[in-house]
Design a protein around this motif. Structure first.
Motif, mmCIF file in Angstrom:
data_model
loop_
_atom_site.group_PDB
_atom_site.id
_atom_site.type_symbol
_atom_site.label_atom_id
_atom_site.label_comp_id
_atom_site.label_asym_id
_atom_site.label_seq_id
_atom_site.Cartn_x
_atom_site.Cartn_y
_atom_site.Cartn_z
ATOM 1 N N PHE A 57 63.761 32.332 49.730
ATOM 2 C CA PHE A 57 63.219 33.039 48.572
ATOM 3 C C PHE A 57 63.693 34.487 48.516
ATOM 4 C CE2 PHE A 57 60.372 29.479 48.960
ATOM 5 C CZ PHE A 57 60.039 29.155 47.641
ATOM 6 N N LEU A 58 63.757 34.998 47.258
ATOM 7 C CA LEU A 58 64.047 36.406 47.013
ATOM 8 C C LEU A 58 62.745 37.121 46.641
ATOM 9 C CD1 LEU A 58 67.163 36.318 44.634
ATOM 10 C CD2 LEU A 58 67.173 37.016 47.023
ATOM 11 N N TYR A 59 62.644 38.396 47.049
ATOM 12 C CA TYR A 59 61.475 39.213 46.734
ATOM 13 C C TYR A 59 61.957 40.582 46.253
ATOM 14 C CZ TYR A 59 59.249 35.748 49.771
ATOM 15 O OH TYR A 59 58.822 34.573 50.352
ATOM 16 N N ILE A 60 61.242 41.143 45.289
ATOM 17 C CA ILE A 60 61.555 42.499 44.852
ATOM 18 C C ILE A 60 60.305 43.368 44.943
ATOM 19 C CG2 ILE A 60 61.071 42.116 42.384
ATOM 20 C CD1 ILE A 60 63.467 43.994 41.782
ATOM 21 N N ILE A 61 60.483 44.580 45.440
ATOM 22 C CA ILE A 61 59.430 45.591 45.436
ATOM 23 C C ILE A 61 59.939 46.719 44.547
ATOM 24 C CG2 ILE A 61 57.975 47.123 46.804
ATOM 25 C CD1 ILE A 61 58.612 45.430 49.256
ATOM 26 N N PRO A 62 59.432 46.847 43.331
ATOM 27 C CA PRO A 62 59.891 47.926 42.447
ATOM 28 C C PRO A 62 59.585 49.297 43.039
ATOM 29 C CG PRO A 62 58.715 46.241 41.200
ATOM 30 C CD PRO A 62 58.475 45.959 42.651
ATOM 31 N N ARG A 114 54.564 47.154 38.246
ATOM 32 C CA ARG A 114 54.581 47.713 39.594
ATOM 33 C C ARG A 114 53.915 46.730 40.549
ATOM 34 N NH1 ARG A 114 58.412 51.620 39.081
ATOM 35 N NH2 ARG A 114 57.751 53.293 37.703
ATOM 36 N N THR A 115 54.535 45.576 40.696
ATOM 37 C CA THR A 115 53.999 44.532 41.561
ATOM 38 C C THR A 115 55.152 43.774 42.198
ATOM 39 O OG1 THR A 115 52.482 42.628 41.639
ATOM 40 C CG2 THR A 115 53.906 42.811 39.722
ATOM 41 N N ILE A 116 54.896 43.150 43.318
ATOM 42 C CA ILE A 116 55.927 42.398 44.034
ATOM 43 C C ILE A 116 56.139 41.055 43.338
ATOM 44 C CG2 ILE A 116 56.571 41.392 46.248
ATOM 45 C CD1 ILE A 116 54.431 43.389 47.447
ATOM 46 N N LEU A 117 57.408 40.671 43.182
ATOM 47 C CA LEU A 117 57.740 39.408 42.545
ATOM 48 C C LEU A 117 58.564 38.546 43.495
ATOM 49 C CD1 LEU A 117 58.713 40.721 38.986
ATOM 50 C CD2 LEU A 117 56.538 39.703 39.686
ATOM 51 N N LYS A 118 58.471 37.231 43.313
ATOM 52 C CA LYS A 118 59.120 36.268 44.204
ATOM 53 C C LYS A 118 59.773 35.173 43.375
ATOM 54 C CE LYS A 118 57.716 32.773 47.661
ATOM 55 N NZ LYS A 118 56.543 32.262 48.429
ATOM 56 N N VAL A 119 61.033 34.840 43.714
ATOM 57 C CA VAL A 119 61.723 33.732 43.066
ATOM 58 C C VAL A 119 62.464 32.917 44.119
ATOM 59 C CG1 VAL A 119 62.021 34.930 40.870
ATOM 60 C CG2 VAL A 119 63.809 35.088 42.613
ATOM 61 N N GLU A 120 62.657 31.650 43.819
ATOM 62 C CA GLU A 120 63.427 30.808 44.737
ATOM 63 C C GLU A 120 64.895 31.203 44.670
ATOM 64 O OE1 GLU A 120 63.928 26.085 45.932
ATOM 65 O OE2 GLU A 120 62.734 26.683 44.186
ATOM 66 N N ALA A 121 65.507 31.383 45.829
ATOM 67 C CA ALA A 121 66.899 31.827 45.888
ATOM 68 C C ALA A 121 67.856 30.684 45.546
ATOM 69 C CB ALA A 121 67.212 32.372 47.273
ATOM 70 N N THR A 122 69.056 31.055 45.120
ATOM 71 C CA THR A 122 70.120 30.101 44.835
ATOM 72 C C THR A 122 71.293 30.394 45.760
ATOM 73 O OG1 THR A 122 71.250 31.503 43.216
ATOM 74 C CG2 THR A 122 69.412 30.148 42.399
ATOM 75 N N PRO A 123 72.225 29.444 45.893
ATOM 76 C CA PRO A 123 73.418 29.721 46.708
ATOM 77 C C PRO A 123 74.167 30.959 46.236
ATOM 78 C CG PRO A 123 73.237 27.370 46.277
ATOM 79 C CD PRO A 123 72.173 28.030 45.451
ATOM 80 N N LEU A 124 74.151 31.215 44.917
ATOM 81 C CA LEU A 124 74.835 32.399 44.388
ATOM 82 C C LEU A 124 74.185 33.678 44.916
ATOM 83 C CD1 LEU A 124 76.878 33.808 42.570
ATOM 84 C CD2 LEU A 124 75.268 33.535 40.657
ATOM 85 N N ASP A 125 72.862 33.700 45.031
ATOM 86 C CA ASP A 125 72.175 34.882 45.550
ATOM 87 C C ASP A 125 72.657 35.223 46.960
ATOM 88 O OD1 ASP A 125 70.551 35.127 43.255
ATOM 89 O OD2 ASP A 125 69.140 33.651 44.053
ATOM 90 N N VAL A 126 72.791 34.196 47.777
ATOM 91 C CA VAL A 126 73.245 34.397 49.156
ATOM 92 C C VAL A 126 74.682 34.926 49.154
ATOM 93 C CG1 VAL A 126 73.567 33.340 51.419
ATOM 94 C CG2 VAL A 126 71.726 32.545 49.921
ATOM 95 N N MET A 127 75.515 34.365 48.297
ATOM 96 C CA MET A 127 76.896 34.829 48.182
ATOM 97 C C MET A 127 76.945 36.293 47.743
ATOM 98 S SD MET A 127 78.666 31.506 46.333
ATOM 99 C CE MET A 127 80.191 32.401 46.051
ATOM 100 N N LEU A 128 76.065 36.666 46.815
ATOM 101 C CA LEU A 128 76.034 38.049 46.328
ATOM 102 C C LEU A 128 75.655 39.018 47.437
ATOM 103 C CD1 LEU A 128 74.349 37.575 42.819
ATOM 104 C CD2 LEU A 128 76.743 38.136 43.290
#
Length: 297
Positions: free
Chosen positions: A59-64, A99-113
């Motif tokens: 998974f990917l997570y972002i903290i703004p 202003r909250t933490i968000l989560k998305v399922e990662a893709t192979p492209l995300d890992v490549m990036l």
């Protein structure tokens, strides 16, 4: 033909792949930059004022930026991370209403990036001591802009593109609530730009209203209508955001920062800083230099 122009750009701070231990345990963290994590092993947790999210592989997570949160790892955690500053043409953050933490399922492209970002930006990790006596003397954030300026045009543009792609993963309308506003009047938009450029100057409501030839009460109502905040609160928020940025990117003293951000005295600066961040300038400075150190490569 309708043309759209990007209003938001990003400046790379750090990128790395690290293995964290239980020493990665911090509370009440608030930073002037964004963080995106990709977890590829172990477990951890991020909490903010709204919810707690488990850090789990895949998974990917972002903290703004300016998002208050807690970070923890009970045993071990393997993660890719990137930290970066945001710039916008109108001074409004892309995540101003999120202003909250968000989560998305990662893709192979995300890992490549992430791997490509590491490849074209070598040596951009956090490889410093967690000893305050060391990090207080060697403020590492001051280096990031020099490193960005040293990039070739191709590497800089590719880095920008990758950051835009990673951020775009969290703009799914299903969970990213972008509150569209009416088109901001030219005079209010120009005032917002004027405020950001002149945070160290007199920014009284009387002065702001008179420079665009508006009645004070009318100006204040219009300003709140299109920004969601009264002029004084908006200005103080931007001043404290600028102060947080200066703490992370310069060697200025608290007195120098208070002057640069338009506060009459250090006491008022400290009081306002704590009101917006929940901690004193000294406490804030300490936490932004310790988060991220406690890892093993």
């Amino acid at each position: 033909m309708i043309k759209r122009a990007l209003q938001h750009t990003f400046s790379l701070l750090n990128v790395d792949h690290v293995r964290l231990t239980s020493r990665w345990n911090y509370r009440n963290i608030i930073s002037p930059y964004y963080r995106i994590y990709y977890i590829d092993g172990g477990a951890g947790e991020i909490t903010d004022t709204h919810a707690a999210l488990k850090l789990e592989p895949g998974f990917l997570y972002i903290i703004p930026s300016f998002t208050l949160c807690n970070l923890s790892c009970s045993h071990s955690l393997s993660q890719y991370f990137v930290q970066f500053f945001e710039e916008s043409s109108d001074g409004l953050s892309l995540f101003a209403n999120n202003r909250t933490i968000l989560k998305v399922e990662a893709t192979p492209l995300d890992v490549m990036l992430f791997n490509r970002l590491l490849e074209i930006n070598p040596g951009r990790g956090i490889n410093r001591s967690d000893n305050p006596r060391i990090y207080e003397k060697d403020i590492f954030y001051k280096e990031y802009q020099d490193l960005n300026n040293q990039q070739s045009t191709g590497a800089y543009m590719e880095t920008q593109g990758i950051l835009l792609q990673l951020v775009s993963r969290f703009l799914n309308p299903n969970f990213y609530q972008h509150h569209e506003k009416n088109v901001i009047p030219v005079k209010i938009m120009e005032t917002l730009s004027y405020i950001l450029v002149n945070l160290h100057q007199d920014l009284s409501v009387i002065h702001l209203a008179s420079r665009i030839n508006q009645n004070i009460d009318y100006f204040s109502r219009q300003f709140k209508l299109y920004t969601g905040a009264r002029p004084v609160n908006y200005i103080n928020e931007k001043r404290i955001e600028r102060a947080q940025h200066l703490m992370a990117t310069s060697r200025m003293t608290y007195s120098e920062i208070s002057v640069q951000t338009g506060f009459d005295n250090l006491s008022y600066f400290s009081k306002t800083f704590k009101k917006f961040t929940g901690m004193s300038p000294r406490e804030y400075k300490k936490q932004i230099y310790t988060v991220g150190f406690n890892h093993i490569n």
